[in-house]
Motif scaffolding. Structure first.
Motif, short mmCIF file in Angstrom:
data_model
loop_
_atom_site.label_atom_id
_atom_site.label_comp_id
_atom_site.label_asym_id
_atom_site.label_seq_id
_atom_site.Cartn_x
_atom_site.Cartn_y
_atom_site.Cartn_z
N LYS A 65 0.83 -1.20 0.00
CA LYS A 65 0.00 0.00 0.00
C LYS A 65 0.87 1.26 0.00
CE LYS A 65 -4.08 0.60 0.17
NZ LYS A 65 -4.97 0.82 -0.98
N VAL A 66 1.96 1.24 0.74
CA VAL A 66 2.88 2.39 0.74
C VAL A 66 3.45 2.60 -0.66
CG1 VAL A 66 5.07 3.29 1.65
CG2 VAL A 66 3.46 2.16 3.19
N ALA A 67 3.84 1.52 -1.32
CA ALA A 67 4.38 1.61 -2.68
C ALA A 67 3.32 2.14 -3.64
CB ALA A 67 4.88 0.25 -3.15
N GLU A 68 2.08 1.69 -3.47
CA GLU A 68 0.97 2.16 -4.30
C GLU A 68 0.75 3.67 -4.12
OE1 GLU A 68 -3.71 1.62 -3.70
OE2 GLU A 68 -2.64 -0.28 -4.01
N LYS A 69 0.79 4.13 -2.87
CA LYS A 69 0.62 5.56 -2.59
C LYS A 69 1.80 6.36 -3.15
CE LYS A 69 -2.32 5.28 1.47
NZ LYS A 69 -3.34 6.21 1.06
N PHE A 70 2.99 5.81 -3.09
CA PHE A 70 4.17 6.48 -3.62
C PHE A 70 4.04 6.64 -5.14
CE2 PHE A 70 8.52 6.17 -5.38
CZ PHE A 70 8.99 7.40 -4.96
N GLU A 71 3.64 5.58 -5.81
CA GLU A 71 3.47 5.64 -7.26
C GLU A 71 2.41 6.67 -7.66
OE1 GLU A 71 5.28 4.33 -9.75
OE2 GLU A 71 6.61 3.63 -8.17
N ALA A 72 1.32 6.70 -6.90
CA ALA A 72 0.25 7.65 -7.19
C ALA A 72 0.68 9.09 -6.94
CB ALA A 72 -0.97 7.31 -6.34
N ALA A 73 1.58 9.29 -6.00
CA ALA A 73 2.03 10.65 -5.64
C ALA A 73 3.07 11.19 -6.60
CB ALA A 73 2.59 10.64 -4.22
#
Length: 74
Positions: A65-73
């Motif tokens: 989830k952290v990686a997903e949020k990083f990609e989205a940001a």
């Protein structure tokens, strides 16, 4: 953690209940991971042992989830 205007990852700290999305935040950005170190977050299980809480928190973070949020940001 949050993203800066130049798209770089930055590790920050905020006072009280503030976060990088708030107008009052010194560093603004998109949070991808937050760790609450106020005593209310850990007292029932760790009492006044904040270092033990911080050591344990890393094993329960959802890194996907952290990686997903990083990609989205980005």
């Amino acid at each position: 953690m949050g993203d800066c205007k130049d798209g770089k990852l930055e590790v920050t700290s905020t006072p009280n209940q503030d976060n990088p999305l708030m107008d009052v935040a010194e560093v603004k950005g998109t949070p991808i991971l937050g760790i609450d170190v106020w005593e209310h977050a850990y007292y029932l299980k760790y009492q006044n042992k904040r270092p033990d809480y911080l050591k344990a928190i890393w094993s329960v973070i959802n890194w996907d989830k952290v990686a997903e949020k990083f990609e989205a940001a980005k």
